[in-house]
Design a protein around this motif. Structure first.
Motif, PDB file in Angstrom:
ATOM      1  N   GLN A 106       0.822  -1.180   0.157  1.00 33.56           N
ATOM      2  CA  GLN A 106      -0.003   0.162   0.007  1.00 33.56           C
ATOM      3  C   GLN A 106       0.794   1.407   0.020  1.00 33.56           C
ATOM      4  O   GLN A 106       0.464   2.338  -0.651  1.00 33.56           O
ATOM      5  N   GLU A 107       1.947   1.154   0.728  1.00 37.95           N
ATOM      6  CA  GLU A 107       2.857   2.331   0.704  1.00 37.95           C
ATOM      7  C   GLU A 107       4.265   1.858   0.844  1.00 37.95           C
ATOM      8  O   GLU A 107       4.459   0.761   1.231  1.00 37.95           O
ATOM      9  N   GLN A 108       5.116   2.678  -0.005  1.00 35.16           N
ATOM     10  CA  GLN A 108       6.488   2.187  -0.143  1.00 35.16           C
ATOM     11  C   GLN A 108       7.241   3.388  -0.393  1.00 35.16           C
ATOM     12  O   GLN A 108       7.091   4.267  -1.108  1.00 35.16           O
ATOM     13  N   ILE A 109       8.223   3.495   0.386  1.00 31.30           N
ATOM     14  CA  ILE A 109       9.393   4.707  -0.038  1.00 31.30           C
ATOM     15  C   ILE A 109      10.763   3.971  -0.586  1.00 31.30           C
ATOM     16  O   ILE A 109      11.240   2.936  -0.020  1.00 31.30           O
ATOM     17  N   ARG A 110      10.946   4.537  -1.714  1.00 29.27           N
ATOM     18  CA  ARG A 110      12.439   4.009  -2.270  1.00 29.27           C
ATOM     19  C   ARG A 110      13.347   4.666  -2.082  1.00 29.27           C
ATOM     20  O   ARG A 110      13.461   6.081  -2.093  1.00 29.27           O
ATOM     21  N   LEU A 111      14.558   4.104  -1.669  1.00 31.60           N
ATOM     22  CA  LEU A 111      15.790   4.931  -1.000  1.00 31.60           C
ATOM     23  C   LEU A 111      16.797   4.614  -2.386  1.00 31.60           C
ATOM     24  O   LEU A 111      17.458   3.367  -2.092  1.00 31.60           O
ATOM     25  N   SER A 112      17.311   5.518  -3.025  1.00 25.48           N
ATOM     26  CA  SER A 112      18.422   5.163  -4.126  1.00 25.48           C
ATOM     27  C   SER A 112      19.537   5.618  -3.133  1.00 25.48           C
ATOM     28  O   SER A 112      19.940   6.923  -3.232  1.00 25.48           O
TER      29      SER A 112
END
Length: 215
Positions: A106-112
């Motif tokens: 449902q929620e996702q934070i992508r860290l590059s």
């Protein structure tokens, strides 16, 4: 193959945990849970009758000063190295592909991580229950962290959190010379919202800094 480390012992470099240090996904997946309102609470908006959990990544410099907060009010940092993929208000409003145990979170934070500015030395991963419903009230749910190959380094079961916990400092990334060090905090915070939680974490990080030695 997915790997899961024991929650109380997880503190290691990303390489030590067997993760690809290029990209991480801080994600949330939980079952839609309706909360029965009582008395005057029945007059509130319908959206408050369901648990709404939000994720955030807070970026700090070497002095533990907040540089950026990536959350539903700001979907990316200034360098576009950390990106929020979109807010869910109740765990089912993003479609069947993003419901509990569906292919998408449902929620996702992508860290590059290779794009994070050099002055950022700490990243806090925080979860908050927007309407202050305890996390443990959800029918089922988890918060997890993985790399872009699907390897997981932890899963936090929302049902197993303290009964009154509504804000959680989930994990902490600390920059090292050639890697990042991950610590699973799993620490309930008294803050009622993400902005105040970010300040509380800043205080805790500052307390943990080495004391300067007199020369």
């Amino acid at each position: 193959m997915s790997t899961t480390a024991p929650l109380p012992l997880l503190s290691n470099s990303l390489r030590g945990l067997g993760l690809d240090a290029g990209t991480l996904f801080f994600a949330l997946n939980y079952e839609f849970t309706k909360i029965e309102s009582k008395g005057l609470l029945k007059r509130f908006k319908k959206s408050k009758d369901a648990i709404d959990i939000d994720l955030a990544c807070v970026l700090y410099d070497n002095h533990c000063t907040i540089s950026d907060i990536v959350w539903f009010k700001q979907l990316r940092d200034k360098a576009e190295s950390v990106k929020h993929q979109g807010d869910s208000l109740n765990g089912k409003d993003r479609g069947e592909q993003a419901m509990y145990q569906a292919p998408l979170d449902q929620e996702q934070i992508r860290l590059s991580l290779d794009k994070i500015p050099a002055h950022i030395t700490h990243i806090a991963m925080i979860a908050n229950s927007y309407h202050s419903h305890p996390f443990s009230k959800v029918e089922k749910g988890e918060i997890h962290l993985s790399d872009d190959e699907g390897n997981r380094c932890f899963e936090v079961n929302l049902k197993q959190l303290p009964r009154d916990c509504t804000t959680l400092w989930v994990a902490h990334l600390r920059r090292e010379v050639d890697d990042w060090h991950l610590t699973l905090q799993n620490l309930p915070l008294p803050a009622e919202d993400i902005e105040n939680a970010a300040q509380e974490v800043a205080h805790e990080l500052a307390r943990a800094l080495p004391i300067p030695q007199d020369i």
